[in-house]
Design a protein around this motif. Structure first.
Motif, PDB file in Angstrom:
ATOM      1  N   ASN A 179       0.848  -1.173   0.000  1.00 55.76           N
ATOM      2  CA  ASN A 179       0.000   0.000   0.000  1.00 55.76           C
ATOM      3  C   ASN A 179       0.892   1.235   0.000  1.00 55.76           C
ATOM      4  O   ASN A 179       1.815   1.326   0.804  1.00 55.76           O
ATOM      5  CB  ASN A 179      -0.931  -0.005   1.216  1.00 55.76           C
ATOM      6  CG  ASN A 179      -1.923   1.127   1.160  1.00 55.76           C
ATOM      7  OD1 ASN A 179      -1.627   2.222   1.621  1.00 55.76           O
ATOM      8  ND2 ASN A 179      -3.081   0.873   0.595  1.00 55.76           N
ATOM      9  N   ALA A 180       0.613   2.166  -0.917  1.00 56.64           N
ATOM     10  CA  ALA A 180       1.414   3.389  -1.008  1.00 56.64           C
ATOM     11  C   ALA A 180       0.554   4.531  -1.499  1.00 56.64           C
ATOM     12  O   ALA A 180      -0.491   4.326  -2.118  1.00 56.64           O
ATOM     13  CB  ALA A 180       2.595   3.173  -1.965  1.00 56.64           C
ATOM     14  N   CYS A 181       1.012   5.752  -1.222  1.00 56.75           N
ATOM     15  CA  CYS A 181       0.397   6.946  -1.775  1.00 56.75           C
ATOM     16  C   CYS A 181       1.337   7.511  -2.841  1.00 56.75           C
ATOM     17  O   CYS A 181       2.566   7.468  -2.683  1.00 56.75           O
ATOM     18  CB  CYS A 181       0.179   8.010  -0.701  1.00 56.75           C
ATOM     19  SG  CYS A 181      -1.199   7.614   0.386  1.00 56.75           S
ATOM     20  N   ILE A 182       0.740   8.014  -3.917  1.00 58.18           N
ATOM     21  CA  ILE A 182       1.498   8.642  -4.985  1.00 58.18           C
ATOM     22  C   ILE A 182       0.935  10.046  -5.167  1.00 58.18           C
ATOM     23  O   ILE A 182      -0.280  10.217  -5.322  1.00 58.18           O
ATOM     24  CB  ILE A 182       1.383   7.840  -6.292  1.00 58.18           C
ATOM     25  CG1 ILE A 182       1.858   6.411  -6.060  1.00 58.18           C
ATOM     26  CG2 ILE A 182       2.196   8.514  -7.402  1.00 58.18           C
ATOM     27  CD1 ILE A 182       1.531   5.466  -7.191  1.00 58.18           C
ATOM     28  N   ILE A 183       1.827  11.026  -5.131  1.00 61.13           N
ATOM     29  CA  ILE A 183       1.425  12.425  -5.237  1.00 61.13           C
ATOM     30  C   ILE A 183       2.013  12.989  -6.523  1.00 61.13           C
ATOM     31  O   ILE A 183       3.218  12.855  -6.754  1.00 61.13           O
ATOM     32  CB  ILE A 183       1.914  13.236  -4.026  1.00 61.13           C
ATOM     33  CG1 ILE A 183       1.400  12.604  -2.724  1.00 61.13           C
ATOM     34  CG2 ILE A 183       1.504  14.702  -4.145  1.00 61.13           C
ATOM     35  CD1 ILE A 183       2.102  13.077  -1.479  1.00 61.13           C
ATOM     36  N   PHE A 184       1.170  13.578  -7.365  1.00 59.91           N
ATOM     37  CA  PHE A 184       1.681  14.226  -8.567  1.00 59.91           C
ATOM     38  C   PHE A 184       0.812  15.426  -8.927  1.00 59.91           C
ATOM     39  O   PHE A 184      -0.201  15.688  -8.272  1.00 59.91           O
ATOM     40  CB  PHE A 184       1.866  13.243  -9.728  1.00 59.91           C
ATOM     41  CG  PHE A 184       0.675  12.407 -10.098  1.00 59.91           C
ATOM     42  CD1 PHE A 184      -0.069  12.696 -11.211  1.00 59.91           C
ATOM     43  CD2 PHE A 184       0.319  11.303  -9.345  1.00 59.91           C
ATOM     44  CE1 PHE A 184      -1.142  11.914 -11.588  1.00 59.91           C
ATOM     45  CE2 PHE A 184      -0.750  10.505  -9.702  1.00 59.91           C
ATOM     46  CZ  PHE A 184      -1.490  10.817 -10.821  1.00 59.91           C
ATOM     47  N   ALA A 185       1.224  16.184  -9.941  1.00 61.01           N
ATOM     48  CA  ALA A 185       0.530  17.410 -10.326  1.00 61.01           C
ATOM     49  C   ALA A 185      -0.936  17.136 -10.634  1.00 61.01           C
ATOM     50  O   ALA A 185      -1.282  16.071 -11.153  1.00 61.01           O
ATOM     51  CB  ALA A 185       1.218  18.039 -11.540  1.00 61.01           C
ATOM     52  N   SER A 186      -1.790  18.109 -10.327  1.00 59.04           N
ATOM     53  CA  SER A 186      -3.230  17.904 -10.509  1.00 59.04           C
ATOM     54  C   SER A 186      -3.586  17.567 -11.954  1.00 59.04           C
ATOM     55  O   SER A 186      -4.507  16.804 -12.205  1.00 59.04           O
ATOM     56  CB  SER A 186      -4.019  19.127 -10.049  1.00 59.04           C
ATOM     57  OG  SER A 186      -3.722  20.231 -10.861  1.00 59.04           O
ATOM     58  N   GLY A 187      -2.854  18.095 -12.920  1.00 58.52           N
ATOM     59  CA  GLY A 187      -3.111  17.776 -14.323  1.00 58.52           C
ATOM     60  C   GLY A 187      -2.370  16.557 -14.802  1.00 58.52           C
ATOM     61  O   GLY A 187      -2.507  16.152 -15.959  1.00 58.52           O
ATOM     62  N   GLY A 188      -1.585  15.943 -13.920  1.00 60.43           N
ATOM     63  CA  GLY A 188      -0.796  14.770 -14.296  1.00 60.43           C
ATOM     64  C   GLY A 188      -1.675  13.563 -14.567  1.00 60.43           C
ATOM     65  O   GLY A 188      -2.727  13.398 -13.950  1.00 60.43           O
ATOM     66  N   GLU A 189      -1.241  12.744 -15.501  1.00 59.64           N
ATOM     67  CA  GLU A 189      -1.967  11.528 -15.852  1.00 59.64           C
ATOM     68  C   GLU A 189      -1.010  10.349 -15.869  1.00 59.64           C
ATOM     69  O   GLU A 189       0.172  10.509 -16.150  1.00 59.64           O
ATOM     70  CB  GLU A 189      -2.592  11.668 -17.237  1.00 59.64           C
ATOM     71  CG  GLU A 189      -3.633  12.737 -17.349  1.00 59.64           C
ATOM     72  CD  GLU A 189      -4.198  12.844 -18.752  1.00 59.64           C
ATOM     73  OE1 GLU A 189      -3.842  12.018 -19.616  1.00 59.64           O
ATOM     74  OE2 GLU A 189      -4.994  13.758 -18.982  1.00 59.64           O
ATOM     75  N   ILE A 190      -1.550   9.180 -15.605  1.00 56.71           N
ATOM     76  CA  ILE A 190      -0.792   7.930 -15.748  1.00 56.71           C
ATOM     77  C   ILE A 190      -1.169   7.349 -17.096  1.00 56.71           C
ATOM     78  O   ILE A 190      -2.355   7.170 -17.392  1.00 56.71           O
ATOM     79  CB  ILE A 190      -1.112   6.956 -14.615  1.00 56.71           C
ATOM     80  CG1 ILE A 190      -0.678   7.552 -13.278  1.00 56.71           C
ATOM     81  CG2 ILE A 190      -0.428   5.608 -14.867  1.00 56.71           C
ATOM     82  CD1 ILE A 190      -1.081   6.750 -12.061  1.00 56.71           C
ATOM     83  N   LYS A 191      -0.153   7.079 -17.907  1.00 58.22           N
ATOM     84  CA  LYS A 191      -0.379   6.512 -19.235  1.00 58.22           C
ATOM     85  C   LYS A 191       0.203   5.110 -19.273  1.00 58.22           C
ATOM     86  O   LYS A 191       1.421   4.934 -19.130  1.00 58.22           O
ATOM     87  CB  LYS A 191       0.273   7.386 -20.299  1.00 58.22           C
ATOM     88  CG  LYS A 191      -0.332   8.760 -20.409  1.00 58.22           C
ATOM     89  CD  LYS A 191       0.314   9.548 -21.528  1.00 58.22           C
ATOM     90  CE  LYS A 191      -0.333  10.905 -21.670  1.00 58.22           C
ATOM     91  NZ  LYS A 191       0.261  11.669 -22.774  1.00 58.22           N
ATOM     92  N   PHE A 192      -0.674   4.123 -19.470  1.00 60.11           N
ATOM     93  CA  PHE A 192      -0.210   2.741 -19.592  1.00 60.11           C
ATOM     94  C   PHE A 192       0.239   2.494 -21.014  1.00 60.11           C
ATOM     95  O   PHE A 192      -0.399   2.949 -21.969  1.00 60.11           O
ATOM     96  CB  PHE A 192      -1.317   1.765 -19.165  1.00 60.11           C
ATOM     97  CG  PHE A 192      -1.540   1.786 -17.686  1.00 60.11           C
ATOM     98  CD1 PHE A 192      -0.773   0.988 -16.844  1.00 60.11           C
ATOM     99  CD2 PHE A 192      -2.479   2.631 -17.125  1.00 60.11           C
ATOM    100  CE1 PHE A 192      -0.953   1.033 -15.472  1.00 60.11           C
ATOM    101  CE2 PHE A 192      -2.674   2.671 -15.746  1.00 60.11           C
ATOM    102  CZ  PHE A 192      -1.909   1.866 -14.925  1.00 60.11           C
ATOM    103  N   LEU A 193       1.356   1.777 -21.148  1.00 58.79           N
ATOM    104  CA  LEU A 193       1.965   1.574 -22.472  1.00 58.79           C
ATOM    105  C   LEU A 193       1.696   0.190 -23.019  1.00 58.79           C
ATOM    106  O   LEU A 193       1.356  -0.705 -22.352  1.00 58.79           O
ATOM    107  CB  LEU A 193       3.463   1.833 -22.378  1.00 58.79           C
ATOM    108  CG  LEU A 193       3.807   3.187 -21.743  1.00 58.79           C
ATOM    109  CD1 LEU A 193       5.270   3.285 -21.417  1.00 58.79           C
ATOM    110  CD2 LEU A 193       3.393   4.313 -22.680  1.00 58.79           C
TER     111      LEU A 193
END
Length: 90
Positions: A76-90
Motif C-alpha cells: 500500500n502506497a500513496c502517490i502524489i503528482f501534479a493535478s493535471g498529471g496523468e498515468i499513461k499505460f503503455l
C-alpha cells in the motif's frame, strides 16, 4: 488497485494497493510522481535500474520515465503528482 484519494488545483493523491506477487504494467506519468510506501515491499523497475521499496520508503519518479511496479507482499502506497498529471499505460 489505483484509487484517487484527494485532488485540488495543485496536486492529486492516489493510493495504490496490491497483493503479493501482483504488478502494475509498464506506464509513465506526465508529471513527477512522489511515492510514499505505507506497507509492504516491492520494486520500481526502470529499463536501466531498479529501486527497492519497503515500508517508509519515499522516491521521486521523474515525469515521462517509463517503469513498472512489482510487489512481494501486501503493498500500500500513496502517490502524489501534479493535478493535471496523468498515468499513461503503455
Amino acid at each position: 488497485m489505483l484509487k484517487q484519494l484527494y485532488s485540488n488545483i495543485y496536486y492529486k493523491v492516489m493510493e495504490v494497493s496490491l497483493n503479493g506477487g501482483e504488478e502494475i504494467s509498464q506506464h509513465e506519468a506526465t508529471s513527477d510522481a512522489f511515492i510514499i510506501v505505507k506497507e509492504g515491499t516491492g520494486k520500481i523497475i526502470f529499463s536501466d535500474n531498479e529501486i527497492e521499496l519497503q515500508r517508509g520508503s519515499t522516491f521521486v519518479i521523474p515525469a515521462n520515465k517509463q517503469h513498472r511496479l512489482r510487489v512481494n507482499d501486501t503493498f500500500n502506497a500513496c502517490i502524489i503528482f501534479a493535478s493535471g498529471g496523468e498515468i499513461k499505460f503503455l
